[in-house]
Scaffold this motif. Structure first.
Motif: not given
Length: 128
Positions: A56, A60, A64, A70-75, A77-78, A82
């Motif tokens: 990761i 990324y 980064l 960080v919110a975009r990174f989390a999205l 990854r989700l 998912y």
């Protein structure tokens, strides 16, 4: 011949796959007559997560550092994880349902299993 950086990452991905299969093997219910031949196999979980951190970071890290929120990174990854997570959860729920249906235990524990499924869909552990 020296391996390219991408090739080294492929080796790490392959090793992660081996660790993932070792984890599956250790969790798969085997009859008592079978012997598990994987000493230290419990360390496969640690190996998987350590290698995942490297993979990761490689995938990324640069984005980064360049300001990817960080919110975009989390999205991202989700979105990547998912669908497979939901498919695995649905398969496990279907197999559990069939198992409980054939054993006649479905009516007794249905609320517990539905609660667990609800928490699972949200990536949360089921409260005790």
């Amino acid at each position: 011949m020296i391996a390219k950086r991408e090739d080294r990452l492929s080796v790490l991905d392959g090793l992660r796959g081996v660790a993932a299969f070792a984890i599956l093997y250790l969790h798969y219910p085997l009859p008592e007559s079978y012997t598990r031949h994987l000493p230290g196999g419990y360390l496969a979980v640690d190996l998987f997560f350590i290698l995942s951190g490297f993979v990761i970071a490689k995938a990324y890290g640069e984005r980064l550092e360049q300001g990817m929120p960080v919110a975009r990174f989390a999205l991202v990854r989700l979105i990547r994880l998912y669908p497979l997570y939901i498919a695995g959860t649905a398969l496990a729920a279907a197999l559990l349902y069939l198992s409980l249906l054939t054993s006649g235990e479905l009516a007794q524990d249905s609320s517990k299993y539905l609660t667990t499924l609800g928490f699972s869909v949200l990536f949360l552990p089921t409260p005790s």
